[in-house]
Design a protein around this motif. Structure first.
Motif, short mmCIF file in Angstrom:
data_model
loop_
_atom_site.label_atom_id
_atom_site.label_comp_id
_atom_site.label_asym_id
_atom_site.label_seq_id
_atom_site.Cartn_x
_atom_site.Cartn_y
_atom_site.Cartn_z
N GLU A 124 45.74 35.46 47.68
CA GLU A 124 44.82 36.51 47.73
C GLU A 124 43.24 36.26 47.82
N GLY A 125 42.86 35.05 47.58
CA GLY A 125 41.54 34.69 47.83
C GLY A 125 40.87 34.76 46.24
N ASN A 126 41.62 34.62 45.27
CA ASN A 126 41.07 34.76 43.95
C ASN A 126 40.89 33.08 43.82
N LEU A 127 39.61 32.81 43.09
CA LEU A 127 39.45 31.43 42.78
C LEU A 127 39.62 31.07 41.28
N TRP A 128 40.74 30.22 41.06
CA TRP A 128 41.01 30.10 39.67
C TRP A 128 40.38 28.78 39.24
N GLY A 134 39.20 27.95 28.96
CA GLY A 134 40.20 28.78 28.99
C GLY A 134 40.17 29.05 30.69
N LEU A 135 41.01 29.99 31.50
CA LEU A 135 41.33 29.93 32.64
C LEU A 135 40.48 31.33 33.19
N THR A 136 39.80 31.05 34.13
CA THR A 136 38.85 32.08 34.71
C THR A 136 39.49 32.56 36.39
N ARG A 137 39.35 33.53 36.57
CA ARG A 137 39.68 34.09 37.90
C ARG A 137 38.54 34.75 38.44
N PHE A 138 37.95 34.10 39.57
CA PHE A 138 36.87 34.64 40.27
C PHE A 138 36.98 35.08 41.66
N ASP A 140 35.17 38.46 44.38
CA ASP A 140 33.94 39.37 44.80
C ASP A 140 32.91 39.09 43.73
N ASP A 141 32.53 37.93 43.33
CA ASP A 141 31.51 37.58 42.75
C ASP A 141 31.60 38.04 41.23
N THR A 142 33.01 38.36 40.73
CA THR A 142 33.27 38.73 39.40
C THR A 142 34.12 37.82 38.74
N LEU A 143 33.78 37.58 37.35
CA LEU A 143 34.63 36.42 36.76
C LEU A 143 35.53 37.23 35.60
N ILE A 144 36.90 36.92 35.58
CA ILE A 144 37.50 37.59 34.36
C ILE A 144 38.10 36.27 33.70
N ALA A 145 38.03 36.00 32.43
CA ALA A 145 38.54 35.14 31.69
C ALA A 145 39.75 35.51 30.99
N TYR A 146 40.88 34.32 31.02
CA TYR A 146 41.94 34.35 30.34
C TYR A 146 42.16 33.51 29.19
N GLY A 147 42.56 33.99 28.01
CA GLY A 147 42.64 33.00 26.73
C GLY A 147 43.76 33.17 25.96
N LYS A 148 43.61 33.22 24.82
CA LYS A 148 45.08 33.14 23.79
C LYS A 148 45.43 34.59 23.88
N SER A 149 44.42 35.74 23.83
CA SER A 149 44.85 37.12 23.62
C SER A 149 45.45 37.53 25.00
N GLU A 150 45.78 36.64 26.00
CA GLU A 150 46.59 36.92 27.08
C GLU A 150 48.03 36.08 27.21
#
Length: 206
Positions: A124-128, A134-138, A140-150
């Motif tokens: 889909e074009g997401n950069l992981w 943790g694990l971050t999804r990048f 459209d110049d937006t970063l979303i972080a994933y950690g223990k809460s996910e």
């Protein structure tokens, strides 16, 4: 062309006509200890070494990227990848950097800069980006972080991968999880998976 490249302590070789041939002169990589490899869409070979990043052009010319180009030239580089737009990304001990012209520019993650261990782009074009935060999804110049809460088992993913069904797999020191969902993805442990350090994922074809 489909080529196989291997990196070793002081060399990079390519499989051709059933034989492995040196890609660089014997003296070119003696102090580099090459690790990560990436062949870009133009046929340039990118090599992560302890003295910086090396680019070998198809004509054999070599370029080096170090402190003057925005990277470290004394350890600190971990992985290299290219996205679908042709951008070269490098994971370093202080975060992630992308090549803009002839210079690498640091891209800050939501947390403090930390070591980036793995980078990959999904269909889909997401950069992981797997780092010590943790694990971050990048996208459209937006970063979303994933950690223990996910549901992640830790904050230091060492590998990430997408299978043919589109499922994202992430490997940690404590095992493997898969991620699924919408904009805010949730992780689930893989049943029966032993608690091991997961470094690589590969999928075969039937």
């Amino acid at each position: 062309d489909h080529n196989i490249y291997l990196s070793g302590n002081s060399s990079v070789v390519k499989l051709a006509s059933g034989k492995f041939l040196d890609v660089f002169d014997h003296s070119a990589l003696q102090a580099d200890f090459p690790q990560g490899l990436q062949v870009d869409r133009n046929g340039n070979l990118w090599v992560v070494g302890v003295r910086g990043l090396i680019e070998r052009l198809p004509n054999g010319a070599i370029k080096r990227y170090g402190a003057r180009e925005g990277l470290s030239d004394s350890f600190g580089l971990n992985t290299v990848a290219q996205d679908r737009d042709g951008t070269i990304w490098v994971g370093t001990d202080r975060g992630i950097a992308r090549l803009e012209g002839t210079q690498f520019r640091a891209r800050q993650t939501p947390e403090e800069p930390s070591a980036v261990r793995c980078i990959f782009e999904d269909r889909e074009g997401n950069l992981w980006i797997g780092s010590n935060n943790g694990l971050t999804r990048f996208r459209d110049d937006t970063l979303i972080a994933y950690g223990k809460s996910e549901g992640l088992p830790g904050d230091e993913p060492s590998a990430a991968f997408q299978d043919h069904n589109g499922k994202i797999w992430a490997g940690f020191d404590g095992g493997v999880v898969t991620l699924a969902g919408g904009e805010r993805m949730l992780a689930a442990p893989v049943p029966g998976m032993p608690t091991v350090l997961a470094r690589q994922f590969r999928e075969t074809r039937n």
